[in-house]
Write a protein that holds these residues in place. Structure first.
Motif, PDB file in Angstrom:
ATOM      1  N   VAL A  75       8.250  17.517  -7.431  1.00 54.65           N
ATOM      2  CA  VAL A  75       8.091  16.208  -6.811  1.00 54.65           C
ATOM      3  C   VAL A  75       8.616  15.035  -7.636  1.00 54.65           C
ATOM      4  O   VAL A  75       9.055  14.044  -7.063  1.00 54.65           O
ATOM      5  N   LEU A  76       8.574  15.101  -8.944  1.00 50.93           N
ATOM      6  CA  LEU A  76       8.987  13.956  -9.748  1.00 50.93           C
ATOM      7  C   LEU A  76      10.495  13.834  -9.793  1.00 50.93           C
ATOM      8  O   LEU A  76      11.208  14.808  -9.976  1.00 50.93           O
ATOM      9  N   THR A  77      10.960  12.602  -9.639  1.00 51.27           N
ATOM     10  CA  THR A  77      12.388  12.343  -9.665  1.00 51.27           C
ATOM     11  C   THR A  77      12.637  10.940 -10.186  1.00 51.27           C
ATOM     12  O   THR A  77      11.833  10.038  -9.983  1.00 51.27           O
ATOM     13  N   ASP A  78      13.742  10.768 -10.876  1.00 53.11           N
ATOM     14  CA  ASP A  78      14.164   9.443 -11.319  1.00 53.11           C
ATOM     15  C   ASP A  78      15.211   8.884 -10.368  1.00 53.11           C
ATOM     16  O   ASP A  78      15.757   7.818 -10.590  1.00 53.11           O
ATOM     17  N   LYS A  79      15.495   9.634  -9.316  1.00 52.15           N
ATOM     18  CA  LYS A  79      16.520   9.249  -8.356  1.00 52.15           C
ATOM     19  C   LYS A  79      16.065   8.022  -7.566  1.00 52.15           C
ATOM     20  O   LYS A  79      14.955   8.001  -7.037  1.00 52.15           O
ATOM     21  N   PRO A  80      16.923   6.989  -7.485  1.00 52.21           N
ATOM     22  CA  PRO A  80      16.543   5.823  -6.697  1.00 52.21           C
ATOM     23  C   PRO A  80      16.496   6.160  -5.210  1.00 52.21           C
ATOM     24  O   PRO A  80      17.059   7.153  -4.770  1.00 52.21           O
ATOM     25  N   SER A  81      15.831   5.302  -4.468  1.00 52.09           N
ATOM     26  CA  SER A  81      15.737   5.499  -3.021  1.00 52.09           C
ATOM     27  C   SER A  81      17.125   5.529  -2.406  1.00 52.09           C
ATOM     28  O   SER A  81      18.016   4.800  -2.808  1.00 52.09           O
ATOM     29  N   ASP A  82      17.305   6.376  -1.409  1.00 53.55           N
ATOM     30  CA  ASP A  82      18.610   6.492  -0.762  1.00 53.55           C
ATOM     31  C   ASP A  82      18.806   5.447   0.344  1.00 53.55           C
ATOM     32  O   ASP A  82      19.843   5.392   0.962  1.00 53.55           O
ATOM     33  N   SER A  83      17.825   4.614   0.562  1.00 50.92           N
ATOM     34  CA  SER A  83      17.938   3.585   1.600  1.00 50.92           C
ATOM     35  C   SER A  83      18.633   2.348   1.043  1.00 50.92           C
ATOM     36  O   SER A  83      18.318   1.869  -0.028  1.00 50.92           O
ATOM     37  N   ASN A  84      19.599   1.837   1.792  1.00 57.06           N
ATOM     38  CA  ASN A  84      20.294   0.616   1.394  1.00 57.06           C
ATOM     39  C   ASN A  84      19.547  -0.626   1.874  1.00 57.06           C
ATOM     40  O   ASN A  84      19.860  -1.728   1.489  1.00 57.06           O
ATOM     41  N   GLN A  85      18.564  -0.418   2.712  1.00 58.36           N
ATOM     42  CA  GLN A  85      17.838  -1.512   3.326  1.00 58.36           C
ATOM     43  C   GLN A  85      16.474  -1.660   2.643  1.00 58.36           C
ATOM     44  O   GLN A  85      15.763  -0.686   2.442  1.00 58.36           O
ATOM     45  N   ALA A  86      16.107  -2.896   2.283  1.00 66.43           N
ATOM     46  CA  ALA A  86      14.803  -3.140   1.672  1.00 66.43           C
ATOM     47  C   ALA A  86      13.708  -2.859   2.694  1.00 66.43           C
ATOM     48  O   ALA A  86      13.841  -3.218   3.868  1.00 66.43           O
ATOM     49  N   PRO A  87      12.626  -2.218   2.257  1.00 67.31           N
ATOM     50  CA  PRO A  87      11.549  -1.921   3.202  1.00 67.31           C
ATOM     51  C   PRO A  87      10.855  -3.194   3.691  1.00 67.31           C
ATOM     52  O   PRO A  87      10.801  -4.195   2.995  1.00 67.31           O
ATOM     53  N   LYS A  88      10.328  -3.113   4.900  1.00 67.38           N
ATOM     54  CA  LYS A  88       9.592  -4.228   5.498  1.00 67.38           C
ATOM     55  C   LYS A  88       8.146  -4.171   4.988  1.00 67.38           C
ATOM     56  O   LYS A  88       7.448  -3.177   5.182  1.00 67.38           O
ATOM     57  N   ALA A  89       7.713  -5.237   4.328  1.00 65.74           N
ATOM     58  CA  ALA A  89       6.361  -5.291   3.768  1.00 65.74           C
ATOM     59  C   ALA A  89       5.330  -5.440   4.879  1.00 65.74           C
ATOM     60  O   ALA A  89       5.528  -6.201   5.830  1.00 65.74           O
ATOM     61  N   MET A  90       4.217  -4.707   4.735  1.00 63.39           N
ATOM     62  CA  MET A  90       3.139  -4.793   5.722  1.00 63.39           C
ATOM     63  C   MET A  90       2.289  -6.044   5.517  1.00 63.39           C
ATOM     64  O   MET A  90       1.551  -6.442   6.409  1.00 63.39           O
ATOM     65  N   SER A  91       2.357  -6.651   4.319  1.00 63.15           N
ATOM     66  CA  SER A  91       1.602  -7.870   4.047  1.00 63.15           C
ATOM     67  C   SER A  91       2.424  -8.739   3.097  1.00 63.15           C
ATOM     68  O   SER A  91       3.343  -8.260   2.436  1.00 63.15           O
ATOM     69  N   THR A  92       2.076 -10.030   3.040  1.00 61.02           N
ATOM     70  CA  THR A  92       2.842 -10.956   2.207  1.00 61.02           C
ATOM     71  C   THR A  92       2.528 -10.815   0.726  1.00 61.02           C
ATOM     72  O   THR A  92       3.336 -11.197  -0.114  1.00 61.02           O
ATOM     73  N   SER A  93       1.365 -10.294   0.398  1.00 65.40           N
ATOM     74  CA  SER A  93       1.002 -10.068  -1.000  1.00 65.40           C
ATOM     75  C   SER A  93       0.259  -8.738  -1.103  1.00 65.40           C
ATOM     76  O   SER A  93      -0.273  -8.230  -0.105  1.00 65.40           O
ATOM     77  N   PRO A  94       0.223  -8.154  -2.309  1.00 59.84           N
ATOM     78  CA  PRO A  94      -0.471  -6.862  -2.450  1.00 59.84           C
ATOM     79  C   PRO A  94      -1.941  -6.959  -2.048  1.00 59.84           C
ATOM     80  O   PRO A  94      -2.597  -7.981  -2.251  1.00 59.84           O
ATOM     81  N   LEU A  95      -2.436  -5.874  -1.470  1.00 60.13           N
ATOM     82  CA  LEU A  95      -3.830  -5.779  -1.059  1.00 60.13           C
ATOM     83  C   LEU A  95      -4.655  -5.225  -2.212  1.00 60.13           C
ATOM     84  O   LEU A  95      -4.246  -4.263  -2.870  1.00 60.13           O
ATOM     85  N   LEU A  96      -5.810  -5.811  -2.476  1.00 60.80           N
ATOM     86  CA  LEU A  96      -6.695  -5.355  -3.540  1.00 60.80           C
ATOM     87  C   LEU A  96      -7.547  -4.197  -3.014  1.00 60.80           C
ATOM     88  O   LEU A  96      -8.325  -4.365  -2.071  1.00 60.80           O
ATOM     89  N   ILE A  97      -7.389  -3.023  -3.613  1.00 64.70           N
ATOM     90  CA  ILE A  97      -8.129  -1.844  -3.165  1.00 64.70           C
ATOM     91  C   ILE A  97      -9.456  -1.760  -3.923  1.00 64.70           C
ATOM     92  O   ILE A  97      -9.496  -1.883  -5.146  1.00 64.70           O
ATOM     93  N   VAL A  98     -10.544  -1.562  -3.180  1.00 61.55           N
ATOM     94  CA  VAL A  98     -11.879  -1.573  -3.783  1.00 61.55           C
ATOM     95  C   VAL A  98     -12.678  -0.297  -3.528  1.00 61.55           C
ATOM     96  O   VAL A  98     -13.725  -0.099  -4.131  1.00 61.55           O
TER      97      VAL A  98
END
Length: 181
Positions: A86-109
């Protein structure tokens, strides 16, 4: 909020300015969720992940394997084999930036975990607003996530002793090339 698409990439990084870990999860439909994990939560998460790996191991191991040292050694070998897949140093093969689900990171509790009969781990992460993010990880991804969490906790220098085997600290997970002495 649940991520219904298939997991594509998961990265874990320490952000010193926040003194938190940033977990970025992207899916095959090019959606990304960013999650903040605190030191306190990493400790909880680690225990849940190790218990899940232990449960996986009990499903796969013979009933006569009772010796804790044998179980710990077997677990270490299983971990290394899963990481190779599973571990790889290979960058993502997508040329398109992913669409964020939220504007800032969610704090997990909070986290809840269950393991299905196929050996798939379902991690339900709750943020501070009570929203759910469901991560579904096969055995290899679960071991990869364990490895990432351990590595980033060391980078953060939080003084956490995150071992795969809590019962037998003398069994360590080998890293790098093996050498005979």
């Amino acid at each position: 909020m649940t991520m219904s698409s298939t997991l594509h990439q998961m990265t874990v990084n320490y952000v010193a300015e926040e003194d938190r870990v940033l977990l970025r999860v992207s899916t095959t439909d090019n959606t990304e969720v960013q999650l903040w994990l605190t030191r306190r939560f990493i400790k909880i998460l680690w225990d849940v992940l190790v218990q899940t790996v232990d449960s996986l191991g009990r499903q796969d191991r013979p009933n006569d394997m009772k010796d804790e040292r044998s179980v710990a050694a077997t677990r270490a070998v299983e971990h290394q084999e899963a990481l190779k897949k599973v571990l790889t140093d290979k960058p993502s093969d997508s040329n398109q930036a992913p669409k964020a689900m939220s504007t800032s990171p969610l704090l997990i509790v909070e986290i809840n975990s269950r393991l299905d009969k196929n050996g798939t781990a379902h991690l339900n992460l709750k943020n501070n607003d009570g929203k759910d993010i469901l991560l579904t990880l096969n055995t290899e991804l679960l071991h990869g996530f364990l490895h990432q969490i351990s590595s980033v906790a060391n980078t953060a220098d939080w003084g956490l002793e995150l071992m795969l085997s809590q019962r037998d600290a003398s069994v360590t997970i080998p890293t790098g090339k093996q050498q005979l002495h």
